[in-house]
Scaffold this active site. Structure first.
Site, PDB file in Angstrom:
ATOM      1  CB  CYS A  58      -3.689   3.206  -1.865  1.00  0.00           C
ATOM      2  SG  CYS A  58      -4.849   4.297  -1.473  1.00  0.00           S
ATOM      3  CE  LYS A  76      -6.995  -0.466   6.086  1.00  0.00           C
ATOM      4  NZ  LYS A  76      -7.845   0.119   4.979  1.00  0.00           N
ATOM      5  CG  ASP A  83       0.817  -2.021   6.098  1.00  0.00           C
ATOM      6  OD1 ASP A  83      -0.339  -2.174   7.078  1.00  0.00           O
ATOM      7  OD2 ASP A  83       0.704  -1.359   4.954  1.00  0.00           O
ATOM      8  CG  HIS A 137      -1.851   1.136   1.304  1.00  0.00           C
ATOM      9  ND1 HIS A 137      -1.742   2.330   1.612  1.00  0.00           N
ATOM     10  CD2 HIS A 137      -3.241   1.065   1.310  1.00  0.00           C
ATOM     11  CE1 HIS A 137      -2.858   2.942   1.645  1.00  0.00           C
ATOM     12  NE2 HIS A 137      -3.643   2.135   1.537  1.00  0.00           N
ATOM     13  CD  GLN A 165      -6.553  -4.433   4.090  1.00  0.00           C
ATOM     14  OE1 GLN A 165      -7.665  -5.290   4.358  1.00  0.00           O
ATOM     15  NE2 GLN A 165      -6.979  -3.271   3.321  1.00  0.00           N
TER      16      GLN A 165
END
Lengths: 404, 147
Positions: A361, A221, A195, A118, A198
């Site tokens: 993104c 999220k 990261d 991302h 997700q």
């Protein structure tokens, strides 16, 4: 025990049944319990945390710090000092880029990222590389979206100072072999930034088991409010890093010319903190635990399998990433022959179905897979089989609307 | 007009069977316009004779609304002076932004006036105006173009 149907009823926006929300990878919906927790905080305990000597402020501090402790437990039982509240994943990664990257990466060093990142886990490293004269090295996935061992063992070398990798791709939905990559990167002396935007909503996170040095994720999220995010960092690293933002709250002693800083984690939390949303995040974590990752996973896998089967029946659809629904983390990215993804999303919007269309993104990944943009449907545990059926039915009519 | 009706009655024809999607021989003006967020990407080429747009065409790819809009635009501006074309672009963008609503002004856009309902679809405004913005920029600041 609450059923998935019961949980779904906690989301006003879903239970009205008017819209089908398949853009969960962008942001989840929030249950009433989370909204109530935030509202309750402001109604009953509102004061500036970490400052006042009166009951309200102490209560606000207590709430904020217990949210931190809960997060520390949630990601595998780390120390609360290692948990920094930020606005979101992007800010968390920028904190690492500025406070660690700028001081520890030098000319000629290499920063390894994947082409799947991302932008939030790419642009901060582009910035560091540009300013420090370091080189960005890209790991590329195979046709199933997998970063193979050959790929990372070839590209992570003695020159690598930092590896920044997404835990789950927001386009392919594939889970990267973060644990293996972190172990290899550590052999080479590199620091590993993950990261987790997700992954945290969908799987149990254990940062000790993953072996990463930094782990960033967003509350929004995973059913918490927008504007609260987390950075985990190993204490030994955080202690030696300079502050990212300076100002109120992060100090120990200030003179006209100089200042000493507060200890961890407050050194990295300048200004009035977002206590209300930290409380919301804390409630969202409780809620996630109540649903249970196992049930989340089962429902997502079931819906993803249905989705992918249905899409495979439409010969003009191309699905990206693995052929195995269980490797999609609820994310199905696709294109439709002859129809631009934005047109697909607009036509579906007319049918009250929300999907994402564009580059997600992740423009370098779009370039890598040779698609200018793609459409993405992403499900969460509160979505239903019925919704998938309606989605597939409406999707099968899009080409007709577009004049085919 | 509903979105699906807009596609069926106006957009699809221009998107699937464009008349002006073609290369122009030795153009005088060339400019590329891109919507990075969605990947709409067009390149306009104009032939100018005595201050009038003698011939025009475009190439590129993108969503149906961006492609149909530019195809209709080229229909409208061939044979117009640069100033007339700029005026049309201003009218079109004003219409899509909902700032120009009087019928007389909008009628000047001829077929492109059919895109008026995009004004109610904020997510698609950028698609509809891409070609028109690019043309206005190219005519007003030809030095920024590729030719």
């Amino acid at each position: 025990m609450k059923t998935l149907e019961d949980f779904r009823a906690d989301f006003d926006i879903l239970s009205s049944g008017e819209y089908i929300y398949f853009d969960n990878a962008a942001t989840s919906q929030r249950p009433r319990q989370v909204l109530d927790a935030v509202s309750e905080f402001y109604k009953t305990k509102n004061a500036n945390p970490l400052r006042g000597l009166y009951d309200f402020s102490m209560a606000a501090t207590e709430e904020y710090e217990s949210a931190r402790s809960l997060v520390a437990d949630f990601i595998g039982g780390v120390s609360p000092e290692e948990i920094i509240f930020t606005r979101n994943t992007t800010e968390s990664i920028n904190l690492v880029a500025y406070s660690y990257g700028m001081d520890n990466i030098s000319e000629g060093d290499e920063i390894v990222v994947t082409v799947m990142e991302h932008h939030s886990n790419l642009l901060p490293w582009q910035m560091v590389a540009r300013k420090k004269g370091a080189k960005l090295v890209f790991l590329e996935p195979d046709s199933e979206g997998v970063i193979t061992r050959d790929e990372y063992t070839n590209k992570i070398t003695d020159r690598t100072k930092l590896v920044a990798i997404g835990h789950v791709s927001n386009v392919f939905g594939v889970t990267n072999p973060v644990k293996e990559i972190a172990a290899f990167a550590h052999e080479k002396g590199a620091v590993v930034v993950v990261d987790g935007a997700q992954s945290a909503p969908h799987m149990k996170i254990d940062v000790k088991d993953l072996g990463c040095d930094f782990f960033a994720f967003s509350g929004h999220k995973m059913m918490a409010p927008m504007g609260i995010g987390v950075l985990f960092g190993k204490k030994a690293l955080l202690e030696n890093m300079s502050p990212f933002l300076t100002g109120g709250e992060m100090i120990e002693y200030v003179t006209r010319e100089d200042a000493t800083y507060a200890g961890l984690p407050h050194k990295f939390e300048a200004g009035t903190v977002n206590a209300g949303d930290a409380v919301g995040l804390s409630r969202a974590i409780d809620y996630l635990s109540e649903v249970g990752y196992e049930r989340i996973r089962q429902q997502e896998d079931k819906l993803t399998a249905l989705l992918m089967e249905g899409l495979k029946n439409l010969p003009y659809i191309k699905i990206y990433g693995s052929g195995d629904a269980a490797k999609h983390c609820g994310i199905v990215t696709f294109t439709m022959e002859g129809v631009h993804p934005h047109d697909i999303a607009s036509v579906l919007n007319d049918d009250k179905i929300c999907i994402r269309a564009g580059h997600h993104c992740a423009q370098p990944l779009m370039q890598f897979i040779g698609a200018g943009s793609t459409a993405r449907a992403s499900v969460y545990f509160y979505n239903t089989e019925k919704e998938v059926e309606v989605f597939l039915d409406k999707l099968s009519k899009v080409r007709e609307v577009m004049g085919y | 007009m509903e979105l699906k009706q807009l596609y069926r009655e106006i957009v699809n024809e221009h998107n699937l069977h464009p008349v002006n999607k073609k290369k122009i021989d030795s153009p005088d003006l060339v400019m590329r316009g891109v919507n990075p967020s969605c990947g709409d990407d067009i390149t306009l080429s104009f032939k100018i004779k005595d201050g009038v747009i003698a011939d025009a065409g475009y190439e590129g790819s993108g969503c149906a609304i961006s492609q149909a809009s530019v195809d209709m635009m080229v229909d409208q501006i061939i044979g117009k002076s640069k100033d007339e074309a700029i005026k049309l672009a201003q009218t079109f963008v004003g219409m899509i932004k909902g700032e120009i609503t009087d019928e007389e002004s909008i009628e000047a856009l001829d077929e492109a006036a059919a895109l008026q309902d995009v004004a109610h679809m904020p997510a698609r405004v950028k698609c509809a105006v891409l070609g028109w913005h690019t043309m206005q920029e190219m005519l007003e600041n030809p030095e920024k173009g590729e030719k």
